[in-house]
Design a protein around this motif. Structure first.
Motif, mmCIF file in Angstrom:
data_model
loop_
_atom_site.group_PDB
_atom_site.id
_atom_site.type_symbol
_atom_site.label_atom_id
_atom_site.label_comp_id
_atom_site.label_asym_id
_atom_site.label_seq_id
_atom_site.Cartn_x
_atom_site.Cartn_y
_atom_site.Cartn_z
ATOM 1 N N GLY A 160 -22.235 2.156 4.400
ATOM 2 C CA GLY A 160 -22.570 3.351 3.630
ATOM 3 C C GLY A 160 -23.575 4.233 4.336
ATOM 4 O O GLY A 160 -23.692 5.411 4.019
ATOM 5 N N MET A 161 -24.297 3.663 5.311
ATOM 6 C CA MET A 161 -25.308 4.457 6.005
ATOM 7 C C MET A 161 -24.829 4.861 7.394
ATOM 8 O O MET A 161 -25.577 5.397 8.195
ATOM 9 N N GLU A 183 -16.156 -0.010 -2.476
ATOM 10 C CA GLU A 183 -16.261 1.447 -2.706
ATOM 11 C C GLU A 183 -17.626 1.794 -3.306
ATOM 12 O O GLU A 183 -18.271 2.757 -2.885
ATOM 13 N N GLU A 184 -18.072 0.973 -4.270
ATOM 14 C CA GLU A 184 -19.378 1.276 -4.883
ATOM 15 C C GLU A 184 -20.499 1.067 -3.861
ATOM 16 O O GLU A 184 -21.519 1.756 -3.871
ATOM 17 N N VAL A 185 -20.262 0.115 -2.960
ATOM 18 C CA VAL A 185 -21.248 -0.152 -1.903
ATOM 19 C C VAL A 185 -21.400 1.100 -1.033
ATOM 20 O O VAL A 185 -22.509 1.589 -0.776
ATOM 21 N N ILE A 186 -20.273 1.653 -0.618
ATOM 22 C CA ILE A 186 -20.302 2.837 0.250
ATOM 23 C C ILE A 186 -20.858 4.042 -0.517
ATOM 24 O O ILE A 186 -21.687 4.795 0.014
ATOM 25 N N MET A 236 -22.986 4.128 -2.987
ATOM 26 C CA MET A 236 -24.436 4.029 -3.169
ATOM 27 C C MET A 236 -25.151 4.335 -1.856
ATOM 28 O O MET A 236 -26.201 4.989 -1.837
ATOM 29 N N GLY A 237 -24.571 3.857 -0.743
ATOM 30 C CA GLY A 237 -25.146 4.162 0.575
ATOM 31 C C GLY A 237 -25.223 5.666 0.782
ATOM 32 O O GLY A 237 -26.247 6.195 1.226
ATOM 33 N N LYS A 238 -24.162 6.344 0.432
ATOM 34 C CA LYS A 238 -24.121 7.813 0.615
ATOM 35 C C LYS A 238 -25.156 8.487 -0.279
ATOM 36 O O LYS A 238 -25.872 9.391 0.161
ATOM 37 N N GLN A 239 -25.232 8.024 -1.525
ATOM 38 C CA GLN A 239 -26.197 8.633 -2.463
ATOM 39 C C GLN A 239 -27.625 8.504 -1.960
ATOM 40 O O GLN A 239 -28.436 9.392 -2.110
ATOM 41 N N ARG A 240 -27.920 7.346 -1.369
ATOM 42 C CA ARG A 240 -29.307 7.076 -0.941
ATOM 43 C C ARG A 240 -29.600 7.553 0.487
ATOM 44 O O ARG A 240 -30.717 7.407 0.987
#
Ligand SMILES: O=P(O)(O)O[C@@H]1C[C@H](O)[C@@H](CO)O1
Length: 360
Positions: free
Chosen positions: A100-101, A328-331, A333-337
């Motif tokens: 995600g980062m 998908e939720e992992v990615i 959340m990475g994008k959000q943060r």
């Protein structure tokens, strides 16, 4: 940003001028023993140590290769040299971006200035990532004026690579000159006080894969990287952790920043409820599928290590729950943060560099 496309994996096309093709050829019999000398050891050409080769007689007959089950110091050196020949900056800080980062847009690597980027498939002997969300580039550049090298995408055991190969880029970092590693990951939160989107500074780990007899340092050891039996009880550097907590205060994110214990599982399946309950009983605060093999490898070769988890989901502990973790939720959340994490890492990198320069 410039992108370098020189050679396809394992096929350096530079005619050996940078040492890559030359090194990769080895001595022809692949074991470092001079056969023109009646098979006696030649001190000028000591036998190569085939790192990460638990198989057969440690004496592969083919040329050095990461395709098989072995790797040597010389091969890692040739990869480092390949990079050093193509970039002018000399980073002391290496960064590994977690799920995600490290995506295609807005990721930390995009924040680097004056950057040069190497898709992994263009770096001789580098593995290539297979996980969605892991881009697969090594980027050299400046993060807030500090030279860094940044792995945009990492390698996991569940992809089918042995752990030593997953962690091989850390050894490349070492031979490029890196002294400090910053690794990030996405993790499930077990600690009741953690919320999705929180940051956990890793103070220690439980290496469940190691308990099961799997460690990136298994196989013959080359002392040029580090000792056969490295201590790992101080793996996560206390002064850097203090700096990270200071950064969290300065950014006003103390309420979402914790310090805790990370445990690695092999994946790719997420954990069962019984497994999560067991991990919680063991004192684990967050669970993931990476980082530990990188930190062990980094500590083995004397790199100061720091790692943190982004809590991307809460681990399910209740048999009545219908929640299921998913990538998908992992990615997402990475994008959000991403903005917060970018700021967090940039500030920490500046502190580490200032500290490094002042203690010279
Ligand atoms: O590379 P990291 O540890 O950040 O990735 C985590 C673990 C799995 O690769 C994936 C699961 O969604 O995220």
């Amino acid at each position: 940003m410039s992108t370098v496309r020189f050679a396809t994996n394992g096929n350096a096309t530079n005619g050996g001028t940078n040492g890559v093709a030359k090194e990769a050829k080895g001595n022809g019999n692949g074991n470092g023993i001079d056969i023109t000398n009646g098979g006696k050891l030649n001190n000028a050409n000591p036998p190569k140590v085939y790192i990460g080769s638990p198989h057969k007689d440690f004496n592969p007959s083919s040329n050095d290769s990461l395709d098989g089950n072995h790797c040597t110091y010389e091969l890692v050196q040739s990869v480092a040299q390949f990079l050093l020949d193509r970039v002018s900056i000399r980073p002391k800080i290496g960064i590994i971006c977690g799920s995600g980062m490290d995506g295609t847009t807005g990721c930390l690597a995009d924040a680097l200035t004056n950057s040069t980027s190497f898709p992994y498939e263009t770096i001789p002997y580098f593995p290539t990532p297979t996980v969605p969300g892991h881009m697969g580039r090594l980027v050299f550049g400046y993060l807030g004026d500090v030279p860094v090298m940044c792995m945009q995408g990492r390698f996991h055991y569940y992809e089918g690579y042995p752990l030593w190969k997953c962690a091989m880029p850390v050894r490349v970092m070492k031979l490029v000159g890196v002294t400090h590693l910053l690794a990030s990951n996405a993790a499930g939160g077990l600690n009741d006080n953690y919320n999705v989107g929180d940051i956990m500074i890793i103070k220690d780990h439980i290496n469940l894969l190691g308990f099961a007899g799997n460690n990136p340092l298994m196989g013959p050891n080359d002392e040029r990287f580090g000792p056969r039996f490295p201590a790992i009880n101080r793996a996560y550097d206390a002064p850097v952790r203090r700096m990270a907590k200071q950064v969290a205060s300065e950014m006003g994110i103390n309420d979402i920043t914790h310090e805790g214990v990370y445990s690695v599982v092999g994946g790719p399946s997420f954990e069962t409820i019984a497994e999560i309950r067991m991990l919680a009983a063991l004192g684990v605060d967050a669970v993931g599928m990476s980082t530990v093999h990188e930190v062990i490898t980094a500590r083995h070769c004397g790199i100061t290590s720091f790692a943190f988890s982004l809590i991307t989901n809460k681990s399910v502990t209740d048999y009545e729950s219908y929640e299921e973790p998913n990538h998908e939720e992992v990615i997402d959340m990475g994008k959000q943060r991403e903005p917060v994490l970018k700021e967090f890492i940039t500030r920490l990198v500046k502190k580490i560099e200032a500290d490094r320069l002042s203690s010279k």
